[in-house]
Design a protein around this motif. Sequence first.
Motif, PDB file in Angstrom:
ATOM      1  N   CYS A 176       0.815  -1.218   0.000  1.00  0.00           N
ATOM      2  CA  CYS A 176       0.000   0.000   0.000  1.00  0.00           C
ATOM      3  C   CYS A 176       0.848   1.268   0.000  1.00  0.00           C
ATOM      4  O   CYS A 176       0.344   2.361   0.263  1.00  0.00           O
ATOM      5  N   LEU A 177       2.155   1.118  -0.294  1.00  0.00           N
ATOM      6  CA  LEU A 177       2.994   2.298  -0.469  1.00  0.00           C
ATOM      7  C   LEU A 177       2.930   2.799  -1.909  1.00  0.00           C
ATOM      8  O   LEU A 177       3.889   3.360  -2.427  1.00  0.00           O
ATOM      9  N   SER A 178       1.822   2.565  -2.564  1.00  0.00           N
ATOM     10  CA  SER A 178       1.604   3.034  -3.927  1.00  0.00           C
ATOM     11  C   SER A 178       0.118   3.262  -4.126  1.00  0.00           C
ATOM     12  O   SER A 178      -0.713   2.671  -3.431  1.00  0.00           O
ATOM     13  N   MET A 179      -0.220   4.100  -5.095  1.00  0.00           N
ATOM     14  CA  MET A 179      -1.626   4.359  -5.376  1.00  0.00           C
ATOM     15  C   MET A 179      -2.312   3.109  -5.913  1.00  0.00           C
ATOM     16  O   MET A 179      -3.466   2.821  -5.578  1.00  0.00           O
ATOM     17  N   LEU A 180      -1.619   2.338  -6.756  1.00  0.00           N
ATOM     18  CA  LEU A 180      -2.218   1.113  -7.274  1.00  0.00           C
ATOM     19  C   LEU A 180      -2.422   0.094  -6.153  1.00  0.00           C
ATOM     20  O   LEU A 180      -3.423  -0.630  -6.142  1.00  0.00           O
ATOM     21  N   VAL A 258      12.273  14.627 -13.396  1.00  0.00           N
ATOM     22  CA  VAL A 258      12.346  14.176 -12.007  1.00  0.00           C
ATOM     23  C   VAL A 258      10.949  13.959 -11.441  1.00  0.00           C
ATOM     24  O   VAL A 258      10.685  12.982 -10.722  1.00  0.00           O
ATOM     25  N   ASP A 259      10.022  14.864 -11.784  1.00  0.00           N
ATOM     26  CA  ASP A 259       8.652  14.719 -11.284  1.00  0.00           C
ATOM     27  C   ASP A 259       8.008  13.440 -11.807  1.00  0.00           C
ATOM     28  O   ASP A 259       7.239  12.782 -11.092  1.00  0.00           O
ATOM     29  N   ILE A 260       8.314  13.051 -13.047  1.00  0.00           N
ATOM     30  CA  ILE A 260       7.737  11.819 -13.595  1.00  0.00           C
ATOM     31  C   ILE A 260       8.253  10.598 -12.829  1.00  0.00           C
ATOM     32  O   ILE A 260       7.490   9.675 -12.517  1.00  0.00           O
ATOM     33  N   THR A 261       9.533  10.570 -12.498  1.00  0.00           N
ATOM     34  CA  THR A 261      10.052   9.434 -11.717  1.00  0.00           C
ATOM     35  C   THR A 261       9.391   9.361 -10.343  1.00  0.00           C
ATOM     36  O   THR A 261       9.070   8.278  -9.855  1.00  0.00           O
ATOM     37  N   ASN A 262       9.170  10.534  -9.720  1.00  0.00           N
ATOM     38  CA  ASN A 262       8.493  10.548  -8.418  1.00  0.00           C
ATOM     39  C   ASN A 262       7.022  10.151  -8.559  1.00  0.00           C
ATOM     40  O   ASN A 262       6.456   9.492  -7.684  1.00  0.00           O
ATOM     41  N   TYR A 263       6.419  10.561  -9.662  1.00  0.00           N
ATOM     42  CA  TYR A 263       5.015  10.214  -9.912  1.00  0.00           C
ATOM     43  C   TYR A 263       4.864   8.703 -10.048  1.00  0.00           C
ATOM     44  O   TYR A 263       3.935   8.097  -9.500  1.00  0.00           O
ATOM     45  N   ILE A 264       5.788   8.066 -10.780  1.00  0.00           N
ATOM     46  CA  ILE A 264       5.738   6.607 -10.946  1.00  0.00           C
ATOM     47  C   ILE A 264       5.990   5.907  -9.615  1.00  0.00           C
ATOM     48  O   ILE A 264       5.375   4.884  -9.309  1.00  0.00           O
ATOM     49  N   LEU A 265       6.897   6.458  -8.811  1.00  0.00           N
ATOM     50  CA  LEU A 265       7.143   5.886  -7.482  1.00  0.00           C
ATOM     51  C   LEU A 265       5.850   5.836  -6.676  1.00  0.00           C
ATOM     52  O   LEU A 265       5.551   4.849  -6.011  1.00  0.00           O
ATOM     53  N   LEU A 266       5.068   6.916  -6.732  1.00  0.00           N
ATOM     54  CA  LEU A 266       3.806   6.962  -5.998  1.00  0.00           C
ATOM     55  C   LEU A 266       2.739   6.093  -6.650  1.00  0.00           C
ATOM     56  O   LEU A 266       1.934   5.467  -5.958  1.00  0.00           O
ATOM     57  N   GLN A 270       7.244   1.632  -7.349  1.00  0.00           N
ATOM     58  CA  GLN A 270       8.557   1.233  -7.842  1.00  0.00           C
ATOM     59  C   GLN A 270       9.461   2.462  -7.961  1.00  0.00           C
ATOM     60  O   GLN A 270       9.229   3.328  -8.798  1.00  0.00           O
ATOM     61  N   PRO A 271      10.498   2.569  -7.133  1.00  0.00           N
ATOM     62  CA  PRO A 271      11.421   3.699  -7.266  1.00  0.00           C
ATOM     63  C   PRO A 271      12.173   3.636  -8.593  1.00  0.00           C
ATOM     64  O   PRO A 271      12.626   2.574  -9.018  1.00  0.00           O
ATOM     65  N   LEU A 272      12.277   4.771  -9.256  1.00  0.00           N
ATOM     66  CA  LEU A 272      13.044   4.900 -10.488  1.00  0.00           C
ATOM     67  C   LEU A 272      14.132   5.945 -10.282  1.00  0.00           C
ATOM     68  O   LEU A 272      14.059   6.762  -9.368  1.00  0.00           O
ATOM     69  N   HIS A 273      15.127   5.921 -11.148  1.00  0.00           N
ATOM     70  CA  HIS A 273      16.118   7.002 -11.141  1.00  0.00           C
ATOM     71  C   HIS A 273      16.393   7.416 -12.578  1.00  0.00           C
ATOM     72  O   HIS A 273      16.468   6.572 -13.477  1.00  0.00           O
ATOM     73  N   ALA A 274      16.504   8.715 -12.793  1.00  0.00           N
ATOM     74  CA  ALA A 274      16.782   9.253 -14.121  1.00  0.00           C
ATOM     75  C   ALA A 274      18.211   9.793 -14.152  1.00  0.00           C
ATOM     76  O   ALA A 274      18.556  10.690 -13.382  1.00  0.00           O
TER      77      ALA A 274
END
Length: 804
Positions: A176-180, A258-266, A270-274
Motif C-alpha cells: 500500500c505504499l503506492s496508489m495502485l 524528475v517529477d515523472i520518476t516521483n510520480y511513478i514511485l507513488l 517502484q522507485p526509479l532514477h533518471a
Amino acid sequence: MFVSYKWLSEYVDLDGMPAKELAEKITRSGIEVEGVEVLGEGIKGVVIGHVLEKEQHPNADKLNVCQVDIGEEEPVQIVCGAPNVDKGQKVAVAKVGAVLPGNFKIKKAKLRGEASNGMICSLQELGIESKLVAKEYAEGIFVFPNEVTPGEDALLQLNLDDEVLELGLTPNRSDCLSMLGVAYEVAALLDKEVKFPNVEVEEAAERAEDWITVSIEAKEDNPIYIARIVKNVKIGPSPLWMQTRLMAEGIRPHNNVVDITNYILLEYGQPLHAFDYERLGSKEIVVRRAQDGEKFVTLDDAERTLSSEHLLITNGKEGVALAGVMGGANSEVEDDTTTVLIESAYFDGQRVRQASKDHGLRSEASARFEKGVDPNRLQAAADRAAQLMAQYAGGEVLAGSVVAGEINLEPKVVAVTLEKLNRVLGTSLEAPEVEDIFRRLKFEVKTDNGAFIVTVPTRRGDITIPEDLVEEVARLYGYDRLPTTVPVGATYPGGLTDYQKKRRAVRQFLEGAGLNQAITYTLTSGKKAKEYALDSREPIKLAMPMSEEHAYLRLSMIPQLLGAVAYNNARQMDSIALYEVGNIFLKTAAGELPEEQEHVAGAITGLWEENLWQGEKKPVDFFVAKGILEGLFAKLGLLERITFKKAEVAGMHPGRTAAVELDGQVIGFVGQVHPQQAKELDIKEVYVFELKLSPLFAAETAPVAYQPIPRFPSITRDIALVVDTNVEAGQLKAIIEEAGGKLLKDAHVFDLYEGEHVEAGKKSIAFSLKYFDPEKTLTDEEVVKVHNSVLDALKEKVNAELRS
C-alpha cells in the motif's frame, strides 16, 4: 502514506463516497487511517487572475501596482510586493471578501496611497507548506500555465479541492505504499474493479541496446536491472496536475523528468532514477559493491565515504548512484539535459537499509526498497515513465529495454482449509463466501477437498503462511462481524497479587505525602551507571547504544532523578519532590540476561511546607526524608522492624546519610546528596532515598490488631544522658526499649546538647519515656523499679550517666 482522494478515484469507482466514510472502511479492514485532511478547508474567493499591466508603485520601491483581469466586467487594481510578479502572468487572486487559511479576510485597502482590491497569492498563503513549493516559486507568487482562464476557481486548478487520507501502514503492508496498491485494497473493500493506467509507448527506430549495456556483479544484491533511453527531452516544469498531486503526497516538484520518476514511485510503488545520459561518462552501467574507503558525491553535493557493505551503480569506472538511496551529482538531470536513462531495478532491502542508515539518507525510494517492491512492476514502471517523458518532455523513446539479470517472478502458493478458517475466526463461513473474498482481493483460488489453494500475487509479499490467509478473510469479512465468544473452562475472579497491592500502596502513600511520580530512562552513561548503587556490580553496556549518554543499564534510579531535579531547578522550579518505582539491572554470568530488581527512589529539595499568611517556611531536611520513609514503613506494617544506622555512601553527605535495615538486612539508604556532587549538578540541597522493594514486599506482617483507647493514665519520665560522642541515639533507644519491658510504651529523643557545660568528648541526649499499663493505674513504686532498670542497663552497656 498520503493518498489523494481524487487521484484514487481514477483507479477505483468510489461512487461519490465521502472521504471520511472511505477512511472508516479502510480502518475497519486493518489499515489505520490516521487522518483525513481537506486541503483547501476554510479558503474561499480565490480565482485565476491575468496580470494586464504592472507599474512601479510611485511611493514604494518594492511594491508594484497591477491591473488584473479576474473574469469580471472591469479589471481590478492590486498592489503586490512579490519580486516575480509581471505583466502577462496568470496568478491566484484572493478577491475582496475572500478568506485565506487562518480565517484571514481580504478587504479593500490603501498601500502607500494606492488602492488595492484583493491580493495576488503565493502557494504558502493558500496553505501549502513551504517545503512542498517548487524552488522557483519559493520566494514569490505562483504563476499558472497559460491554458487557465481568468475567473476560474484557483482551488480547482491547484487541486486544493482534494482530500488526503494519511495511512498508518505497518511494515508488512508495503503493497500500500503506492496508489495502485491502495486501489487494490479499496477495490476489494467495495467489490469494484481496478482501472490501470493505459501504457502505450511509441518507440523510435533506434534501439536502446545500441546506446547502453548493463552488467551486474553483485547479483544477490541486485538480481535484475532494467534500463530505458529517452532522447531529445526538453527539461521544464511538469504539468500542473502532476505538480499538485506530488504536493498532495508530500513531494516537492522539480522538473518534468524528475517529477515523472516521483510520480511513478507513488503510482506503482517502484522507485526509479533518471540519469543524464551525456553525463554518465560511458555507455555502460555496472552494478557492484563499493570498495572500502571509496568516495562518492551524492545529489546533495555531500562527499560520502563508502564501504563494501554498500551497493553502487557505476559507469564502469566511478559511481553514479548509491543504489536505492540517492543518485550522484555527476549524472544529475539538469536544465540542459537532452537524453535520459531510466533505471528500474530490484535492490535487496537489507543492502539499501545499510547504506541509508550509514549515511543518514532516508528517502521515499529507500523506504520502499527496504520493505520490498513488486518485481512484476519493474518493466511496467519503466514503460510508464518513458511514456510520460515522451508526452510531457517531448522525448523520443528508443526501442526496447536493456535488461540484465533475472528474478523469480513466480507467485507463492498458500493453502488453508475451511475448517481452520472457521475454527480460528469462530465463524460458520461457507466455501463460496471465502472464494468471493479471495476474488475481491484478486487472488487466484482453487478448492480441493475442503482446502483453498491460493496463488498470491507478487505484490502481496506479506502473505506466506496459512495464518496470513486467515487474516485476509477476517478483515475482508469484517472484524466487527466476528462473533463474540466467552472463554471455555473454569473461570477465576480477577484481582491484584499481594505484590501488586503493596506496590500500589507504595505509590499511593508517596503521592499522598506530596511526591510526584517520575519516569526516567533506564539507560544512562557509564559514569552515572555506577553512582549510588545498592549492589556494586559492573554495569551492563548495550551492544548498539543510541549515544554515550544512553549506553549502560542503570544500577540506581537516583542519578536520573537528580537530573530531573536539575532540569526543573534550571527553570525556576525550586521546590521539587519526586519518586519513581522502577527496575535496576544487575549483571549476571556471561551470556545470561541481567537480573532485574524493582526499587523505589525519591529526591526532595526546596521548601517542604510554606504558609505565607503565618510566615512559616520549613525547608526539606534529613528528618523530612526519613519521616516519609517511616510513614511508608508504617503503611506496610513494618515500622517496628526497621532501623536506621549511620552509613557512608559514595556521593552522599557523610554526616547526614543513614542505611535502612529490615530485620538487620540493609535494603536501602536515605540522606543528603554530597554538597560537591550537588554543585557539579548545579542544584541546591537535595535529599534522596532508594529502597529495594522485594524484601519489603516479601516480609510477612501480622494482621492489623486494634487496641481499645486507654482507660488508665500514663506516667512520663524525662532523662538527660551524658555519653561519649560516638554513641548513637538509636543505640540508646534500643537499650531503653529492651530494659523497659512491657510497661514502656514510647521513648523518643527531644534534645541534644554539646558545649561548655558538658565534658569534652561527651554529649547530652535527652529522652522522654512513657510508661503505661492497660490493666490498671501504675504506682510510683512500679514505675521507679522499671525506670531504674533502664538506667542500670544504660550505665552497664554504654556507661551513660544522668546529667546533673
